[in-house]
Design a protein around this motif. Structure first.
Motif, PDB file in Angstrom:
ATOM      1  N   MET A   1       0.829  -1.190   0.000  1.00 14.05           N
ATOM      2  CA  MET A   1       0.000   0.000   0.000  1.00 14.05           C
ATOM      3  C   MET A   1       0.872   1.251   0.000  1.00 14.05           C
ATOM      4  O   MET A   1       2.052   1.201   0.248  1.00 14.05           O
ATOM      5  N   ILE A   2       0.255   2.377  -0.230  1.00 12.03           N
ATOM      6  CA  ILE A   2       0.968   3.650  -0.358  1.00 12.03           C
ATOM      7  C   ILE A   2       1.384   4.168   1.015  1.00 12.03           C
ATOM      8  O   ILE A   2       0.623   4.155   1.970  1.00 12.03           O
ATOM      9  N   LYS A   3       2.628   4.651   1.073  1.00 11.65           N
ATOM     10  CA  LYS A   3       3.156   5.309   2.272  1.00 11.65           C
ATOM     11  C   LYS A   3       3.118   6.824   2.097  1.00 11.65           C
ATOM     12  O   LYS A   3       2.760   7.556   3.007  1.00 11.65           O
ATOM     13  N   SER A   4       3.493   7.299   0.905  1.00 14.57           N
ATOM     14  CA  SER A   4       3.496   8.734   0.606  1.00 14.57           C
ATOM     15  C   SER A   4       3.184   8.954  -0.864  1.00 14.57           C
ATOM     16  O   SER A   4       3.457   8.102  -1.704  1.00 14.57           O
ATOM     17  N   LEU A   5       2.638  10.120  -1.138  1.00 13.21           N
ATOM     18  CA  LEU A   5       2.358  10.532  -2.510  1.00 13.21           C
ATOM     19  C   LEU A   5       2.764  11.995  -2.622  1.00 13.21           C
ATOM     20  O   LEU A   5       2.384  12.813  -1.777  1.00 13.21           O
ATOM     21  N   ILE A   6       3.551  12.301  -3.641  1.00 15.68           N
ATOM     22  CA  ILE A   6       4.014  13.667  -3.871  1.00 15.68           C
ATOM     23  C   ILE A   6       3.668  14.030  -5.310  1.00 15.68           C
ATOM     24  O   ILE A   6       4.075  13.343  -6.247  1.00 15.68           O
ATOM     25  N   TYR A   7       2.901  15.087  -5.475  1.00 20.88           N
ATOM     26  CA  TYR A   7       2.466  15.516  -6.805  1.00 20.88           C
ATOM     27  C   TYR A   7       2.721  17.013  -6.952  1.00 20.88           C
ATOM     28  O   TYR A   7       2.354  17.801  -6.092  1.00 20.88           O
ATOM     29  N   ASN A   8       3.369  17.372  -8.039  1.00 25.27           N
ATOM     30  CA  ASN A   8       3.644  18.774  -8.361  1.00 25.27           C
ATOM     31  C   ASN A   8       3.218  19.044  -9.800  1.00 25.27           C
ATOM     32  O   ASN A   8       3.537  18.258 -10.693  1.00 25.27           O
ATOM     33  N   CYS A   9       2.512  20.150  -9.978  1.00 27.81           N
ATOM     34  CA  CYS A   9       2.115  20.553 -11.321  1.00 27.81           C
ATOM     35  C   CYS A   9       2.006  22.069 -11.362  1.00 27.81           C
ATOM     36  O   CYS A   9       1.156  22.653 -10.676  1.00 27.81           O
ATOM     37  N   GLN A  10       2.875  22.680 -12.137  1.00 29.70           N
ATOM     38  CA  GLN A  10       2.837  24.131 -12.354  1.00 29.70           C
ATOM     39  C   GLN A  10       2.741  24.919 -11.043  1.00 29.70           C
ATOM     40  O   GLN A  10       1.942  25.834 -10.923  1.00 29.70           O
ATOM     41  N   GLY A  11       3.539  24.564 -10.066  1.00 25.98           N
ATOM     42  CA  GLY A  11       3.577  25.315  -8.825  1.00 25.98           C
ATOM     43  C   GLY A  11       2.581  24.880  -7.768  1.00 25.98           C
ATOM     44  O   GLY A  11       2.630  25.354  -6.640  1.00 25.98           O
ATOM     45  N   ASN A  12       1.663  23.994  -8.111  1.00 26.08           N
ATOM     46  CA  ASN A  12       0.749  23.440  -7.108  1.00 26.08           C
ATOM     47  C   ASN A  12       1.385  22.173  -6.547  1.00 26.08           C
ATOM     48  O   ASN A  12       1.701  21.248  -7.297  1.00 26.08           O
ATOM     49  N   ASN A  13       1.584  22.157  -5.244  1.00 32.17           N
ATOM     50  CA  ASN A  13       2.272  21.046  -4.597  1.00 32.17           C
ATOM     51  C   ASN A  13       1.337  20.325  -3.646  1.00 32.17           C
ATOM     52  O   ASN A  13       0.636  20.955  -2.856  1.00 32.17           O
ATOM     53  N   LEU A  14       1.366  19.002  -3.722  1.00 31.61           N
ATOM     54  CA  LEU A  14       0.566  18.175  -2.836  1.00 31.61           C
ATOM     55  C   LEU A  14       1.461  17.077  -2.286  1.00 31.61           C
ATOM     56  O   LEU A  14       2.101  16.353  -3.040  1.00 31.61           O
ATOM     57  N   PHE A  15       1.521  16.984  -0.951  1.00 35.35           N
ATOM     58  CA  PHE A  15       2.279  15.935  -0.286  1.00 35.35           C
ATOM     59  C   PHE A  15       1.326  15.215   0.655  1.00 35.35           C
ATOM     60  O   PHE A  15       0.635  15.854   1.454  1.00 35.35           O
ATOM     61  N   ILE A  16       1.268  13.884   0.538  1.00 35.91           N
ATOM     62  CA  ILE A  16       0.397  13.086   1.392  1.00 35.91           C
ATOM     63  C   ILE A  16       1.252  12.032   2.077  1.00 35.91           C
ATOM     64  O   ILE A  16       1.952  11.265   1.424  1.00 35.91           O
ATOM     65  N   ASP A  17       1.199  12.018   3.409  1.00 33.82           N
ATOM     66  CA  ASP A  17       1.920  11.039   4.214  1.00 33.82           C
ATOM     67  C   ASP A  17       0.881  10.182   4.926  1.00 33.82           C
ATOM     68  O   ASP A  17       0.038  10.700   5.652  1.00 33.82           O
ATOM     69  N   ILE A  18       0.956   8.880   4.706  1.00 28.47           N
ATOM     70  CA  ILE A  18      -0.070   7.981   5.220  1.00 28.47           C
ATOM     71  C   ILE A  18       0.496   7.153   6.368  1.00 28.47           C
ATOM     72  O   ILE A  18       1.414   6.362   6.190  1.00 28.47           O
ATOM     73  N   GLY A  19      -0.052   7.374   7.537  1.00 29.25           N
ATOM     74  CA  GLY A  19       0.256   6.581   8.729  1.00 29.25           C
ATOM     75  C   GLY A  19      -1.063   6.127   9.315  1.00 29.25           C
ATOM     76  O   GLY A  19      -1.980   5.771   8.590  1.00 29.25           O
ATOM     77  N   ASP A  20      -1.183   6.179  10.638  1.00 30.91           N
ATOM     78  CA  ASP A  20      -2.466   5.873  11.267  1.00 30.91           C
ATOM     79  C   ASP A  20      -3.524   6.872  10.815  1.00 30.91           C
ATOM     80  O   ASP A  20      -4.675   6.539  10.622  1.00 30.91           O
ATOM     81  N   ASN A  21      -3.117   8.121  10.708  1.00 30.81           N
ATOM     82  CA  ASN A  21      -3.929   9.166  10.093  1.00 30.81           C
ATOM     83  C   ASN A  21      -3.177   9.655   8.872  1.00 30.81           C
ATOM     84  O   ASN A  21      -2.041   9.267   8.632  1.00 30.81           O
ATOM     85  N   ILE A  22      -3.797  10.517   8.113  1.00 27.75           N
ATOM     86  CA  ILE A  22      -3.171  11.027   6.892  1.00 27.75           C
ATOM     87  C   ILE A  22      -2.847  12.498   7.089  1.00 27.75           C
ATOM     88  O   ILE A  22      -3.700  13.289   7.488  1.00 27.75           O
ATOM     89  N   LYS A  23      -1.597  12.833   6.801  1.00 25.97           N
ATOM     90  CA  LYS A  23      -1.150  14.225   6.832  1.00 25.97           C
ATOM     91  C   LYS A  23      -1.036  14.698   5.388  1.00 25.97           C
ATOM     92  O   LYS A  23      -0.367  14.069   4.576  1.00 25.97           O
ATOM     93  N   ILE A  24      -1.702  15.795   5.087  1.00 26.98           N
ATOM     94  CA  ILE A  24      -1.690  16.345   3.741  1.00 26.98           C
ATOM     95  C   ILE A  24      -1.155  17.761   3.803  1.00 26.98           C
ATOM     96  O   ILE A  24      -1.620  18.575   4.602  1.00 26.98           O
ATOM     97  N   ILE A  25      -0.174  18.026   2.962  1.00 23.80           N
ATOM     98  CA  ILE A  25       0.331  19.394   2.818  1.00 23.80           C
ATOM     99  C   ILE A  25      -0.027  19.831   1.410  1.00 23.80           C
ATOM    100  O   ILE A  25       0.408  19.225   0.431  1.00 23.80           O
ATOM    101  N   TYR A  26      -0.848  20.851   1.337  1.00 25.68           N
ATOM    102  CA  TYR A  26      -1.312  21.366   0.047  1.00 25.68           C
ATOM    103  C   TYR A  26      -1.126  22.878   0.048  1.00 25.68           C
ATOM    104  O   TYR A  26      -1.697  23.572   0.889  1.00 25.68           O
ATOM    105  N   ASN A  27      -0.311  23.353  -0.865  1.00 24.10           N
ATOM    106  CA  ASN A  27      -0.001  24.783  -0.968  1.00 24.10           C
ATOM    107  C   ASN A  27       0.386  25.370   0.388  1.00 24.10           C
ATOM    108  O   ASN A  27      -0.142  26.380   0.836  1.00 24.10           O
ATOM    109  N   ASN A  28       1.317  24.680   1.043  1.00 30.70           N
ATOM    110  CA  ASN A  28       1.936  25.120   2.305  1.00 30.70           C
ATOM    111  C   ASN A  28       1.001  25.131   3.505  1.00 30.70           C
ATOM    112  O   ASN A  28       1.322  25.740   4.520  1.00 30.70           O
ATOM    113  N   LYS A  29      -0.140  24.476   3.436  1.00 30.96           N
ATOM    114  CA  LYS A  29      -1.034  24.329   4.582  1.00 30.96           C
ATOM    115  C   LYS A  29      -1.117  22.848   4.927  1.00 30.96           C
ATOM    116  O   LYS A  29      -1.116  21.996   4.041  1.00 30.96           O
ATOM    117  N   ILE A  30      -1.210  22.553   6.221  1.00 25.01           N
ATOM    118  CA  ILE A  30      -1.230  21.173   6.697  1.00 25.01           C
ATOM    119  C   ILE A  30      -2.647  20.796   7.130  1.00 25.01           C
ATOM    120  O   ILE A  30      -3.310  21.559   7.836  1.00 25.01           O
TER     121      ILE A  30
END
Length: 107
Positions: A1-30
């Motif tokens: 299964m997925i542990k992390s997903l990192i997607y960048n497109c034209q300056g839009n950044n999305l980082f997803i870290d999957i543990g017991d809960n999911i931490k998402i960083i999207y445009n510098n907000k958590i």
């Protein structure tokens, strides 16, 4: 299964870290969400990207859209995809799943 997903497109950044809960960083907000809220989205992303090639480059596109996606799995193996001015045939389906994730979290 997925542990992390990192997607960048034209300056839009999305980082997803999957543990017991999911931490998402999207445009510098958590944001934090429960894993169950996004499990179906992650399965869809895996199905969509299953046949993707590593790169999608259109050399004739000088000002084309740059994008990249990295999926890191629990065993630390990785799938990396990127493109410039060119996309997999089902890229809109992938973008739709990303948008669904963002809407569940941000809105």
């Amino acid at each position: 299964m997925i542990k992390s997903l990192i997607y960048n497109c034209q300056g839009n950044n999305l980082f997803i870290d999957i543990g017991d809960n999911i931490k998402i960083i999207y445009n510098n907000k958590i944001y934090y969400v429960k894993k169950e809220q996004l499990e179906q989205n992650f399965l869809s992303i895996l199905n969509i990207t299953y046949e993707w090639h590593k790169e999608y480059i259109n050399l004739s596109e000088i000002d084309g859209i740059n994008w990249n996606l990295e999926i890191i799995f629990k065993d630390n193996s990785r799938k990396e995809y990127y493109g410039h001015g060119n996309f997999p045939y089902n890229f809109n389906s992938f973008k739709s799943e990303i948008q669904k994730i963002i809407e569940k979290v941000v809105l």
